[in-house]
Design an enzyme around this catalytic site. Structure first.
Site, short mmCIF file in Angstrom:
data_model
loop_
_atom_site.label_atom_id
_atom_site.label_comp_id
_atom_site.label_asym_id
_atom_site.label_seq_id
_atom_site.Cartn_x
_atom_site.Cartn_y
_atom_site.Cartn_z
N TYR B 164 -6.99 -14.23 -4.65
CA TYR B 164 -5.63 -13.72 -4.59
C TYR B 164 -4.88 -13.90 -5.92
CZ TYR B 164 -1.75 -12.06 -1.74
OH TYR B 164 -0.74 -11.33 -1.21
N GLU B 171 -3.43 -7.45 -11.84
CA GLU B 171 -2.47 -6.37 -11.62
C GLU B 171 -1.28 -6.49 -12.56
OE1 GLU B 171 -1.49 -6.21 -7.39
OE2 GLU B 171 -3.59 -6.65 -6.93
#
Lengths: 304, 242
Positions: B164, B171
């Protein structure tokens, strides 16, 4: 002479989550809910079942379905704030914020525009309408509305103010912008929009007055609203919550008047929220009153 | 009398039968869906490994897998539908937000801003997504087939701890790298004056998106941690009793 038998209760109050015994009272004739200064009455939720609904302030111990030992469950509702405070804050914001953009206070637009005014008359009209709308709301909060709940959770004021203040700033920025483009159909469009806006403002106010008159001062009774002599209230024949219907109409008028997409967005979001509220109110009317008029829809006649 | 009672039970049986058939169809569809998605992301993983082994570089890798990635990531929109019609018991909003953020990354960042497609950060998040999705979809598949190997359950509830944050880094770095190109081209932006009296600056929008990771990421991360404790902790309690 006969002696009146007095019924005494034993009352225990448990925490709804942990089931710890918080308080035990024996020989209770009358129960006073304030057993702590920190947990002021508005913050206390006392209920018969840990997951059930709260008891109301007016409920009487003798009339509750309990034996001679009553067990109540206590739930902390969190910090509370009065509805009046929330309404005044959330409505004063948009009034003042819009005016700041209207008067082109420094640091919003390019410095050469500071404290200038728009050359389009519709911009002045829009400012008057927007300000009128929020002044009306503030006055209604102070003098017209009768609230059934005294308080709401504190976090609501942050949520509500962000919504109202944020949208007010967003739409005010564009309407009062030096590069604002007036409505495509000019005076015709603006005149129609103003008519719709004023009609719905009067309508909305009429409904608020009618609802206030349903409820005598200090009481929390609920009655079915009916049309009165005021023609603006005849919409009660078709709709359960015409105050929301008129509110939607007002903002549609304002959208048409300003031809501004952020205003349309605000109208849409408001409409969605009011529809949710109207459906809830409509459902509780149906549940509470066996003879509730069947022709009525929650917010839009025959449609929604 | 007797016929009245019969009618009642026949109706009941019919509704129960309808419910059971609906349940069976839903399970069949979900099983097919999850197998297909597991296969899709596996194909993606294999393609990436092959490309890297053949070319020895990550340059051009994104272009090579772009179509497959867009297809399977977009297909995941169906999951919002599954929640909406109730055959999957998750919140529509949570699923919606997760799928939308993926779609946004794929279509509105990497797909439209070609200059950043060879960035390492792109490879980072694509690899992370691939590992995560293969684990997730195979977990759902085995669950639906009622044969869940422990290592898949372990993977689903432990790998996210590392995956995660790595994905978020990938990103964010990618969006950050795209900013100069967005500013220069003025893409997806609307300037004043226009007849709708609104403006939109994609550059500032991307900055807001990056900032929104700050409140959102910890919430989702801690939600997963809590789920993990509940799922794995529950297991331990049962073993103790035995």
């Amino acid at each position: 002479t006969a002696r009146k038998a007095v019924v005494f209760f034993e009352v225990e109050i448990l925490d709804a989550k942990t089931k710890d015994k918080l308080c035990f009272l024996d020989k209770v004739g009358k129960i006073l809910p304030s057993f702590s200064l920190y947990w002021y009455p508005a913050r206390q939720s006392i209920r018969l079942d840990p997951k059930g609904k709260s008891l109301k302030d007016e409920d009487v111990l003798q009339h509750l379905p309990v034996g001679t030992t009553a067990t109540f469950y206590f739930r902390d509702l969190g910090a509370q704030i009065s509805w009046v405070t929330v309404f005044l804050t959330e409505y004063a914001g948009p009034l003042l914020i819009y005016l700041m953009f209207y008067f082109r206070v420094p640091f919003i637009y390019a410095p050469k525009y500071d404290f200038t005014t728009s050359k389009h008359w519709v911009v002045h009209l829009a400012c008057m309408c927007h300000s009128f709308h929020y002044v009306k709301r503030l006055l209604e909060t102070l003098f017209v509305h009768r609230f059934s709940h005294g308080t709401m959770p504190l976090r609501n004021i942050f949520k509500n103010c962000t919504y109202y203040w944020g949208f007010a700033a967003w739409m005010a920025y564009y309407i009062n912008h030096p590069l604002y483009t007036p409505p495509t159909y000019g005076e015709q469009q603006i005149r129609l929009a103003l008519t719709v806006f004023l009609f719905c403002q009067i309508g909305n106010f009429s409904i608020h007055i009618a609802l206030r008159n349903l409820r005598p001062p200090g009481s929390k009774t609920r009655k079915i609203p009916y049309p009165t002599k005021n023609p603006f209230t005849w919409i009660f024949l078709l709709v359960s919550c015409p105050n929301y219907t008129y509110e939607l109409g007002s903002w549609l008028g304002f959208t048409l008047m300003t031809q501004c997409l952020p205003v349309a967005a605000f109208t849409l979001v408001g409409f969605i929220q009011m529809t949710v509220w109207a459906k809830g109110k409509h459902r509780s009317y149906l549940k509470e009153f066996r003879d509730y008029p069947t022709l009525r829809s929650p917010i839009l006649p025959f449609i929604l | 009398m007797a016929s009245g009672e019969e009618d009642g039970t026949v109706e009941e049986k019919e509704t129960n039968n309808k419910k059971r058939t609906k349940g069976a169809i839903a399970t069949a569809w979900l099983t097919f869906y999850n197998i297909a998605m597991t296969a899709g992301w596996l194909v993606l993983a294999v393609a990436m490994v092959r490309y890297y082994l053949q070319k020895g570089t990550h340059k051009g890798l994104y272009r090579n897998i772009a179509r497959t990635l867009k297809f399977f990531q977009t297909f995941a929109l169906l999951e919002v539908g599954h929640c909406a019609i109730g055959i999957v018991r998750t919140s529509v909003i949570v699923t919606g937000v997760q799928v939308c953020s993926r779609i946004f990354m794929v279509w509105f960042v990497t797909n439209s801003i070609r200059q950043i497609q060879n960035e390492e950060s792109v490879i980072l998040f694509v690899v992370v997504w691939t590992i995560t999705e293969i684990t997730r979809y195979s977990f759902y598949t085995f669950n639906l087939l009622n044969h869940l190997p422990y290592f898949i359950k372990w993977a689903r509830y432990n790998m996210f701890i590392v995956m995660y944050p790595l994905g978020v880094i990938g990103e964010l770095l990618t969006i950050h790298a795209s900013l100069p190109y967005v500013r220069r081209s003025g893409m997806y932006s609307l300037r004043l004056p226009n007849k709708y009296n609104v403006s939109f600056d994609y550059y500032y929008f991307l900055i807001i998106v990056m900032l929104s990771y700050i409140p959102l990421f910890p919430q989702l991360y801690f939600h997963m941690l809590r789920q993990r404790r509940r799922v794995l902790h529950g297991e331990i309690v049962v073993e103790k009793d035995e």
